[in-house]
Design a protein around this motif. Sequence first.
Motif, PDB file in Angstrom:
ATOM      1  N   UNK A 265      -0.632   3.813 -11.450  1.00  0.00           N
ATOM      2  CA  UNK A 265       0.000   2.996 -12.478  1.00  0.00           C
ATOM      3  C   UNK A 265      -0.565   1.578 -12.393  1.00  0.00           C
ATOM      4  N   UNK A 266      -0.259   0.775 -13.389  1.00  0.00           N
ATOM      5  CA  UNK A 266      -0.740  -0.607 -13.391  1.00  0.00           C
ATOM      6  C   UNK A 266      -0.203  -1.370 -12.183  1.00  0.00           C
TER       7      UNK A 266
ATOM      8  N   UNK B  19      -2.060  -0.340  -8.988  1.00  0.00           N
ATOM      9  CA  UNK B  19      -3.376  -0.981  -8.942  1.00  0.00           C
ATOM     10  C   UNK B  19      -3.241  -2.433  -8.494  1.00  0.00           C
ATOM     11  N   UNK B  20      -2.221  -3.117  -9.011  1.00  0.00           N
ATOM     12  CA  UNK B  20      -2.016  -4.511  -8.637  1.00  0.00           C
ATOM     13  C   UNK B  20      -1.663  -4.641  -7.162  1.00  0.00           C
ATOM     14  N   UNK B  21      -0.881  -3.710  -6.648  1.00  0.00           N
ATOM     15  CA  UNK B  21      -0.548  -3.733  -5.221  1.00  0.00           C
ATOM     16  C   UNK B  21      -1.799  -3.566  -4.369  1.00  0.00           C
ATOM     17  N   UNK B  22      -2.650  -2.623  -4.729  1.00  0.00           N
ATOM     18  CA  UNK B  22      -3.903  -2.434  -4.005  1.00  0.00           C
ATOM     19  C   UNK B  22      -4.773  -3.678  -4.124  1.00  0.00           C
TER      20      UNK B  22
ATOM     21  N   UNK C  24       0.824  -1.214   0.000  1.00  0.00           N
ATOM     22  CA  UNK C  24       0.000   0.000   0.000  1.00  0.00           C
ATOM     23  C   UNK C  24       0.856   1.261   0.000  1.00  0.00           C
ATOM     24  N   UNK C  25       2.042   1.210   0.603  1.00  0.00           N
ATOM     25  CA  UNK C  25       2.952   2.352   0.512  1.00  0.00           C
ATOM     26  C   UNK C  25       3.390   2.563  -0.932  1.00  0.00           C
ATOM     27  N   UNK C  26       3.712   1.473  -1.614  1.00  0.00           N
ATOM     28  CA  UNK C  26       4.084   1.592  -3.021  1.00  0.00           C
ATOM     29  C   UNK C  26       2.934   2.188  -3.820  1.00  0.00           C
ATOM     30  N   UNK C  27       1.730   1.684  -3.615  1.00  0.00           N
ATOM     31  CA  UNK C  27       0.567   2.158  -4.370  1.00  0.00           C
ATOM     32  C   UNK C  27       0.343   3.646  -4.151  1.00  0.00           C
TER      33      UNK C  27
ATOM     34  N   UNK D 132      -8.078   7.064  -6.283  1.00  0.00           N
ATOM     35  CA  UNK D 132      -7.129   6.017  -5.898  1.00  0.00           C
ATOM     36  C   UNK D 132      -6.530   6.309  -4.526  1.00  0.00           C
ATOM     37  N   UNK D 133      -6.218   7.569  -4.269  1.00  0.00           N
ATOM     38  CA  UNK D 133      -5.700   7.934  -2.950  1.00  0.00           C
ATOM     39  C   UNK D 133      -6.704   7.578  -1.859  1.00  0.00           C
TER      40      UNK D 133
END
Length: 715
Positions: free
Chosen positions: A444-445, A448-451, A430-433, A480-481
Amino acid sequence: MRIKNIILTGVAALALTSCNDYLEVDAPSKYTVDFVFEQKSEVERALNGVYAQSLVGDLYGNAYQKNFILNSDVDLAISSSSAHSHTSYQRLDCDDEGGEILKFWTAAYRLIEYANILVKEAEASSIYYTTDENGEATTTPDAEMLQWIGEAKCLRAMVYHDLVVMFGDVPFSFEPTNDRGATVMLPVTDREEIQKALIADLQQAAQGMASTASTTVERCSKEFAQALIARIALTAGGYSLRPDKNNTRSYGTMQRPQDYQSYYRTAMAYADSVILAGTHKLTNNYQDVFVNECNYQVINNDDPIFEIPFARESTGNTGYNQGPTYSDNEGSTVGVWGKCDGGTRLNAFYRFLFREGDARREFINGLWYYSYYTNSEGSLADSVYIRNDYTVHNNKWSKLWTNAGSALGSTTTGSTGINFPYMRYADVLLMYAEAANELNDGPTAKAVECLRQVHSRAFRNTDDGDAAFITAAQASKEAFQKAVLDERKWEFAGENMRWRDLVRTNTYAKELVYSFLRYYSAGMQNVGGMTGYEDAINEHDGYSTESGYIDNLPSRVYYHTYNIDEVNTYGLHMYKSQLYGYQIDGSGNVIQTYPNQTMQSLRIYNAYKPMSSPITSAITRGGFKAPSWLSADFYKWGNESNGQPVDQCKYSFYGYIRCDDGGNLWIVRDGALTNIAEYAGFPNADNLPPVRYILPYPGTVIQRSSEEYKNYYGY
């Protein structure tokens, strides 16, 4: 685990110096520096001494998990007091006389001192470098020494990070205090300078550290160092409360660095390093992550990246503070688990903020507790009771989840030895996202995948993993945020995260307002009144104004006790949408998911949805013949004598927003009460004052500094 067997023996090995007493660091020892740091076995014992400092109750053993989880829409400590208190940390109303802040401060700087000594002396030791075949020192550092030094640096950075989050600018040094001279104080350093130093130190340390693939999550690893860099960087790039140095009465202003994006780049890069390492996954179900911890299972390749390594019957109150209350009788309980305090609770409205189908909702929100009674034979027996209170239990951890054969015993209380997950892979994802969304002006794609990975784990029992949530999250940067913050809200209850996330994103003020209004509105409805904010609450929480829960809360809750035999006998699988602690497997069979397989639990009617009509045919529909239903008052939070909500609704957010007996709502701004009428558009006002979440320096510390240290923020 080996660390738990030897960690306490390392305290003496590192207690090598005496330090400035204003930090209350005390380290007498019979060992000498030369003796300890010229022998690897002693260096390792010294490192265990650093770990041991993290386990104490004044730091991560209790205080971090209880006293300093500040109130929000997730974690909540209720208060009925209409007066200021020295120790009201959770409700954002304390002062420098609060004893717990002095204890936390002292314990934190003691760990830092131990770490500083180890790092300095180990790096200067003759065994820091490897030797050649002739016994001559080379220029290649020894791998074990690099690992141990890296672990000490991680623990030091962890504590400094939490001090900065809680106290703002703090005294800072990587040098042992005695090296500075007896009369020299550590300077108070700007938080951004501290964060930069921590990041640089960890970047260097991580290079020589082992992966969790070859060690254990009870020790600091390369992945933990990298994840900690990401957390510190994301915090540094976010908002924090800054003091007005020209006006100590001012609560300050929320600010973020001008180059905040550079910190987001660091956070994204180091979160990505953990992801690319591939050593951690979200394979286990959400519930199993925490039940495994309660059963002393250390899983090295799943969600946990670093767990505070407590020892059974020695350290740590994890699972005693959280989970259902289990009352004892004359020092013991009927069962084998011992007393459970269950006092670290969650917001009663937290469960309404989840999406339908989220397995975390049923697991985390504990709606009952245990006590004893005298049965017909005159013996004590356990009984289960509805928790119709201002808060619900946090069921992530509990002594009761421990298998009966490995339980601590009927006379035990705290010191459970259950590990606390300071860093999890879900947090890294979630930090990356969040960072990628900010830097790319939208998701980014990979973001989204991380989330999706985190969200879908909670929806494994649904057909599509709640794909609609992920689709909606991609609509914009703002969407997204919000989705990432919502996911963190559902994911990290009880992990001392929510209020920090709200601070970092400068949304704490608004969420505190809505948290207060939920309680206030429920209390007003109990006395036949309305606040006028019901529609705003429903909209904010994602409900339509017609179907929203806040103006459709049930006045009574219906429940009965049951166990797995009753589920099968009475066919409760017909009501899987209402089951608590049970699921339907792929073959349609009922399986128990409530972690304690021995004690009874409750079936609660409509625990998560608004109930606009009394219970009727639901209890007999489809031939279901259950034991007799009981009922209790629910959300009875109104005071009939004055037509106002009870004090618990009015004063639990006392340091930021409260109500008086005349029904007036006030927000605290720079120590003064400001009527909400002054905030146009309340409760969605953009000009809400900042929340004074920063804790004061302990008064004793200021005195010992000869008042060189100074409190701001109105303290």
